[in-house]
Design a protein around this motif. Structure first.
Motif: not given
Length: 284
Positions: A135-139
């Protein structure tokens, strides 16, 4: 990996050697490598399109964990790096490539399964991978059920995506692309919320310079994938030699060094090096 040009003198010696072999009668098929090692070349099957595992780079060289493992093993079999010819072996053709003798062995995210063991022999395993999510790092996706209502990407026909959709998050919106590179691009631009396949493959993509710090692995361990080195069925001698080389690679620290070099930028939490012949089954 490109081979060195053969000089006229060495070509003459090779021709004499081949002539002598022909006069001596039939010899055992060595799977496109010499029987003693050192003097000839060896063909090894890898993937060409998996960053961190098996990737053909723009300059024609090869890089990745599978490449490092294959190179180490070949060295122990008597072949220096310049004596290796890497051959692209796509997943669907791996068994046939070994049966035809196109390659001596294959190191290409080749999970050991009972079905495959009917057709080829395996050395190893040399890496225990798991199905996971990228996932994206901020997900905020920390468990499989978080994918319900989210867009999930994998390659067309992937059993990984089907596993998530059927057993873990039935309301996930599956998006199928032709390659994982397309999935990663879709993740980056927000077209999908997560990508699923083996964590080693995901870590390889995430470790590329252009993606460093942008993605993270969920660490869910949705399946166990025991990567082995495929060898032509019945070639017990080569399996034994490769197993000894793999044990030495772990003992002298080269295995962990290869893991760190190829997966480290993605914060890949690898399992300890598996013991030869020990297959970790899936739960249930």
């Amino acid at each position: 990996m490109k081979l060195r040009k053969v000089t006229a003198a060495s070509a003459a010696v090779l021709a004499l050697a081949l002539s002598a072999t022909a006069c001596g009668g039939d010899s055992e098929d060595e799977g496109s490598s010499t029987s003693s090692g050192g003097g000839g070349t060896i063909k090894i099957g890898i993937k060409y399109d998996q960053p961190g595992l098996g990737l053909k780079q723009p300059d024609g060289t090869f890089a990745g964990f599978d490449v490092d493992v294959a190179t180490y093993v070949a060295k122990e079999l008597g072949y220096d790096a310049d004596k290796i010819e890497f051959v692209e072996t796509k997943s669907a053709d791996r068994e046939n490539a070994l049966a035809r003798g196109d390659v001596k062995f294959i190191a290409a995210t080749y999970s050991i399964t009972d079905e495959r063991k009917q057709k080829v022999d395996f050395a190893g395993p040399y890496l225990l991978a798991h199905q996971d999510l990228l996932t994206k790092s901020d997900a905020n996706i920390t468990k499989g059920t978080d994918l319900n209502g989210k867009k999930l990407c994998s390659v067309t026909g992937s059993t990984s995506a089907q596993n998530v959709q059927k057993s873990i998050a039935p309301k996930a919106n599956l998006k199928e692309y032709s390659t994982y590179s397309e999935c990663i691009a879709a993740l980056q631009n927000g077209a999908v919320d997560a990508v699923t396949t083996d964590d080693s493959i995901l870590a390889g993509f995430a470790a590329q310079d252009q993606y460093e710090g942008k993605f993270k692995l969920a660490g869910l361990k949705l399946s166990n994938e025991n990567y082995g080195i495929g060898v032509k069925k019945g070639d017990a001698s080569t399996v034994d030699k490769i197993n000894k080389a793999l044990e030495q690679m772990v003992d002298d620290g080269s295995w962990q060094k290869a893991v760190d070099a190829n997966f480290g930028p993605a914060n890949y939490e690898n399992e300890q090096a598996p013991k030869i012949g020990v297959i970790v089954p899936n739960a249930g």
